[in-house]
Design a protein around this motif. Structure first.
Motif, PDB file in Angstrom:
ATOM      1  N   VAL A   9       0.850  -1.180   0.000  1.00 18.38           N
ATOM      2  CA  VAL A   9       0.000   0.000   0.000  1.00 18.38           C
ATOM      3  C   VAL A   9       0.893   1.240   0.000  1.00 18.38           C
ATOM      4  O   VAL A   9       1.932   1.271   0.648  1.00 18.38           O
ATOM      5  CB  VAL A   9      -0.966  -0.010   1.213  1.00 18.38           C
ATOM      6  N   ASP A  35      -4.615   9.204   2.417  1.00 17.39           N
ATOM      7  CA  ASP A  35      -5.163   8.347   1.375  1.00 17.39           C
ATOM      8  C   ASP A  35      -4.325   7.082   1.290  1.00 17.39           C
ATOM      9  O   ASP A  35      -3.107   7.160   1.177  1.00 17.39           O
ATOM     10  CB  ASP A  35      -5.148   9.085   0.040  1.00 17.39           C
ATOM     11  N   ASP A  53      -3.535   3.803  -0.935  1.00 15.34           N
ATOM     12  CA  ASP A  53      -3.669   3.329  -2.308  1.00 15.34           C
ATOM     13  C   ASP A  53      -3.038   1.941  -2.413  1.00 15.34           C
ATOM     14  O   ASP A  53      -1.821   1.816  -2.535  1.00 15.34           O
ATOM     15  CB  ASP A  53      -2.990   4.312  -3.255  1.00 15.34           C
ATOM     16  N   SER A 105     -10.388   0.236  -4.374  1.00 18.56           N
ATOM     17  CA  SER A 105      -9.300   0.934  -5.058  1.00 18.56           C
ATOM     18  C   SER A 105      -8.487   1.810  -4.120  1.00 18.56           C
ATOM     19  O   SER A 105      -7.292   1.969  -4.296  1.00 18.56           O
ATOM     20  CB  SER A 105      -9.852   1.770  -6.207  1.00 18.56           C
ATOM     21  N   SER A 106      -9.114   2.409  -3.127  1.00 17.98           N
ATOM     22  CA  SER A 106      -8.384   3.234  -2.163  1.00 17.98           C
ATOM     23  C   SER A 106      -9.296   3.548  -0.988  1.00 17.98           C
ATOM     24  O   SER A 106     -10.484   3.248  -0.998  1.00 17.98           O
ATOM     25  CB  SER A 106      -7.887   4.530  -2.805  1.00 17.98           C
ATOM     26  N   ARG A 107      -8.724   4.190   0.018  1.00 18.91           N
ATOM     27  CA  ARG A 107      -9.481   4.606   1.193  1.00 18.91           C
ATOM     28  C   ARG A 107      -8.888   5.911   1.698  1.00 18.91           C
ATOM     29  O   ARG A 107      -7.675   6.063   1.758  1.00 18.91           O
ATOM     30  CB  ARG A 107      -9.400   3.550   2.284  1.00 18.91           C
ATOM     31  N   SER A 108      -9.745   6.840   2.080  1.00 17.74           N
ATOM     32  CA  SER A 108      -9.297   8.117   2.628  1.00 17.74           C
ATOM     33  C   SER A 108      -9.855   8.297   4.023  1.00 17.74           C
ATOM     34  O   SER A 108     -10.934   7.795   4.344  1.00 17.74           O
ATOM     35  CB  SER A 108      -9.748   9.278   1.744  1.00 17.74           C
ATOM     36  N   THR A 142      -8.684   5.506   8.398  1.00 18.38           N
ATOM     37  CA  THR A 142      -7.258   5.180   8.221  1.00 18.38           C
ATOM     38  C   THR A 142      -6.569   4.974   9.567  1.00 18.38           C
ATOM     39  O   THR A 142      -5.351   5.080   9.670  1.00 18.38           O
ATOM     40  CB  THR A 142      -6.543   6.306   7.439  1.00 18.38           C
TER      41      THR A 142
END
Length: 185
Positions: free
Chosen positions: A88, A119, A121, A129-132, A165
């Motif tokens: 990641v 973020d 990735d 696809s991603s997390r914020s 996160t």
């Protein structure tokens, strides 16, 4: 289609820039600086290391206080969480306040606090696809002047994710070049 990273933060960064310009124009002393350099982050939860980079903008509003923004991007960490079981890449965009010690000296220390967005990735096979989410940072460091408008910055900090996160905790060490312009001398 790749989304624009932190597109909602662009107006806030622009507002910060306007505030910094107004603050430096009407303050007793001011400075504008841009820094960028190499970052060596350490993932506390996974025990993994990486290499990354950072870039920052700051405006001095008093002799001892600067406000600005910082963007940091790590290389790949090995991660085992609910979005990936592989590598990641982590990016943060934070608004920052820095308190300076000995601001007129060629060697000046500082403490900084920052808050903003993080973020995640994932690379390779991932469930999303991603997390914020949110992020907070505490750092300390020292600037060593090389010329009146160029210095070398050594800093270290602790960044933690907040909310979505929250599994991310990073210790970092960085070396940066700082290009600065002192105003209203």
């Amino acid at each position: 289609m790749k989304r624009i990273l932190f597109s909602l933060w662009i107006p806030w960064i622009c507002l910060l820039g306007v505030c910094a310009v107004v603050g430096t124009a009407y303050g007793d002393v001011g400075s504008i600086e841009l820094s960028g350099g190499v970052l060596a982050p350490y993932d506390v939860s996974g025990g993994d290391t990486s290499v990354g980079w950072q870039i920052a903008y700051a405006a001095g509003v008093t002799d001892h206080v600067e406000i600005g923004a910082m963007f940091m991007r790590t290389g790949n960490f090995e991660a085992e969480n609910d979005i990936t079981n592989g590598e990641v890449e982590i990016s943060t965009l934070m608004l920052q306040t820095r308190w300076l010690f000995n601001p007129e000296s060629t060697t000046r220390g500082f403490v900084d606090l920052a808050g903003g967005m993080m973020d995640l990735d994932p690379k390779g096979k991932a469930t999303t696809s991603s997390r914020s989410g949110g992020a907070a940072r505490f750092g300390v460091g020292v600037d060593q002047a090389l010329t009146p408008h160029l210095s070398l910055r050594f800093s270290t900090g602790y960044t933690t994710g907040i909310g979505r996160t929250s599994e991310i905790d990073i210790l970092d060490v960085s070396v940066s070049l700082v290009f600065g312009v002192r105003l209203l001398e």
